[in-house]
Write an enzyme that holds these catalytic residues in place. Structure first.
Site, short mmCIF file in Angstrom:
data_model
loop_
_atom_site.label_atom_id
_atom_site.label_comp_id
_atom_site.label_asym_id
_atom_site.label_seq_id
_atom_site.Cartn_x
_atom_site.Cartn_y
_atom_site.Cartn_z
N TYR A 1 63.63 6.04 19.05
CA TYR A 1 62.23 6.37 19.35
C TYR A 1 61.37 5.19 19.77
O TYR A 1 60.61 5.28 20.72
CB TYR A 1 61.60 7.05 18.14
CG TYR A 1 60.11 7.33 18.26
CD1 TYR A 1 59.66 8.47 18.92
CD2 TYR A 1 59.16 6.47 17.73
CE1 TYR A 1 58.30 8.74 19.04
CE2 TYR A 1 57.80 6.73 17.85
CZ TYR A 1 57.37 7.87 18.50
OH TYR A 1 56.03 8.13 18.63
N ASN B 1 55.83 -8.85 13.82
CA ASN B 1 56.25 -7.45 13.83
C ASN B 1 57.22 -7.26 12.67
O ASN B 1 58.26 -7.94 12.61
CB ASN B 1 56.95 -7.11 15.15
CG ASN B 1 57.51 -5.70 15.16
OD1 ASN B 1 57.00 -4.81 14.49
ND2 ASN B 1 58.58 -5.50 15.92
N GLY B 2 56.89 -6.37 11.75
CA GLY B 2 57.76 -6.12 10.60
C GLY B 2 56.95 -5.89 9.35
O GLY B 2 55.76 -5.53 9.41
N CYS C 1 55.16 -2.97 15.81
CA CYS C 1 54.17 -3.70 16.60
C CYS C 1 54.89 -4.33 17.79
O CYS C 1 56.12 -4.35 17.86
CB CYS C 1 53.50 -4.78 15.77
SG CYS C 1 52.57 -4.16 14.33
#
Length: 506
Positions: free
Chosen positions: A257, A101-102, A2
């Site tokens: 990526y 995020n995670g 995210c």
């Protein structure tokens, strides 16, 4: 994966957060949200969709205040309802909003604790809402009518003691300031920036430095593993390490990526790392295939371009752009289901026949996950007239699921799981396949910051750095993440999300 942003400025932050989220859109295309505060009211808008689709002029007008946080989400297991878009908000204590995020690896245990011991109700299946309520409980335990930086750091220390897994967090404490912190391993990225104005300093935290660059903030540093940064409403910054033990182990897949090439993460330039990845992969190809009959090197856009360029240079081969990308189609890796992924590959890429016809081509991609995209692109190259199609992956074989916030599929859906090199090549239809060695990938990243002694590389080696991931846990997420399970699961559409901006009075 995210993207998160937090800004405390001297003027309205709604447009800045919106612009920053558009720069981080590659980190999540499933949902977006912004919450701001003018000191007395909290204004929240979130929904499923791209940033440009979630926020219209009427929503932006309603997002008032000079402090706020934002989030972009990509699909994860059990996270499909608009109600699970972030940021999350609770009224008590103070008024607290959080974006995360995670992934918490002990979310089930925490959810039970939050209900039975903290007497708090969790409304969704999102571990981010659990994390918010843990932080809210700990702030309530240490703070009073006034909240000092010391109180905030004590609360974050308690969060570290209770939470396991990966979490980069930005939170807004209404009437007090902006908080950002990172798990003790620093798995997910988080950077801090600052800019000077005539009215004083303005502060920003974000998942990637590119968001700071775009908004004119100077990258000051990364938030350290286990560290918390608190910025009060006067613009004073306080920082402290809040974890008993820290180990810097950033996610290696960020450099392969996830991150944009123009970002700096943990002192490492993503662009330079990908160039080094190409150099090392070219040297491996020369060792293992000294008389390769390759005519041209062609990248699979966009994240493999730097790798392919450097490979072509090192090998003394032509580099050509052989695919044209439709930029209005999302990244297939973060599509919610296999059917959508298959359909989008043909929609987003088109081969230039002249670059393929009668040639032996080396296609270069950043990684191979399910193999679906690779298989279809190889077939496209053959249909365009390629005589032979060789395939190079800038990353090692992905054989294990990720548990730290990247929603990779269940293990049995990974094309490299349980297969050797020849079998993988046969699955995707390549005439020859070459993978990057893990040691070379680590060396390519570490060269940017030799101080980092370890990277989180569990998708490649199955070694989970937090030490709390066992086979039972992996089996549970395997069940949740399979495409079959996702088709059967229908997320409830909670009434907490409406079509307009929601305002809370404090």
């Amino acid at each position: 994966m995210c993207g998160i942003i937090g800004i405390l400025a001297k003027n309205a932050v709604n447009q800045s957060i919106y612009d920053g989220l558009t720069v981080l859109q590659h980190r999540g295309q499933d949902a977006a949200g912004i919450v701001t505060s003018d000191g007395r009211h909290v204004h929240l808008r979130k929904d499923n969709g791209l940033v440009r689709d979630v926020f219209h002029e009427r929503h932006m007008i309603g997002l008032k205040g000079n402090i706020g946080i934002g989030h972009v989400r990509y699909p994860t297991a059990g996270c499909e309802s608009p109600a699970e878009a972030q940021p999350f908000y609770v009224n008590s204590p103070y008024g607290l909003a959080l974006a995360h995020n995670g992934n918490l690896t002990n979310a089930e245990k925490l959810k039970e604790e939050v209900f039975r011991e903290d007497l708090r109700h969790i409304n969704t299946e999102s571990d981010s809402e659990i994390l918010l309520n843990v932080l809210a409980h700990e702030l309530e335990a240490v703070g009073g009518l006034q909240l000092a930086p010391e109180d905030v750091f004590r609360a974050v220390s308690a969060v570290h003691r209770r939470c396991r897994g990966a979490y980069a967090v930005v939170a807004m404490i209404v009437g007090f300031g902006l908080l950002a912190f990172r798990d003790p391993f620093g798995i997910r990225p988080l950077v801090y920036g600052r800019r000077e104005t005539k009215r004083g300093p303005e502060h920003m935290v974000a998942s990637e430095s590119v968001a700071l660059d775009m908004l004119g903030y100077e990258l000051v540093r990364d938030v350290a593993p286990g560290e918390a940064i608190f910025i009060d409403l006067d613009g004073e910054l306080y920082a402290r390490s809040c974890a008993a033990r820290t180990v810097q182990a950033p996610c290696l897949f960020e450099y392969v990526y996830l991150a944009r090439p123009d970002s700096m993460l943990d002192g490492i330039a993503v662009h330079k790392t990908r160039l080094r990845m190409g150099e090392r992969l070219a040297h491996k190809l020369e060792r293992e295939w000294p008389h390769a009959d390759i005519d041209v090197v062609i990248p699979i856009p966009d994240t493999s371009r730097q790798v392919a360029l450097q490979m072509a240079y090192e090998l003394g081969l032509k580099y050509r752009e052989g695919f044209i990308k439709n930029r209005y189609i999302g990244r297939t890796f973060i599509m919610p289901g296999q059917a959508e992924r298959r359909r989008s590959v043909r929609q987003k890429l088109n081969a230039i026949d002249l670059e393929f016809r009668g040639k032996n081509v080396l296609l270069v991609d950043d990684s191979i996950v399910r193999g679906t995209t690779s298989e279809q692109i190889i077939q496209m190259a053959r249909e365009a007239g390629a005589r032979k199609v060789y395939f190079a992956s800038a990353a090692p074989p992905i054989r294990y699921p990720n548990v730290y916030g990247i929603d990779m599929p269940s293990a049995h859906e990974l094309v490299a799981n349980g297969r050797d090199l020849e079998q993988i090549g046969a699955c995707i239809g390549a005439d020859r396949l070459i993978y990057q060695d893990l040691s070379d990938l680590i060396a390519a990243a570490r060269e940017g910051n030799p101080k980092i002694k370890r990277f989180e590389a569990s998708v490649f080696d199955g070694d989970y750095v937090t030490g709390d991931v066992n086979q039972d846990y992996l089996q549970r997420i395997d069940h949740l993440r399979s495409d079959g399970a996702k088709k059967k699961r229908k997320a409830a559409d909670y009434s907490l999300v409406s079509g307009e901006t929601t305002t809370y009075t404090i």
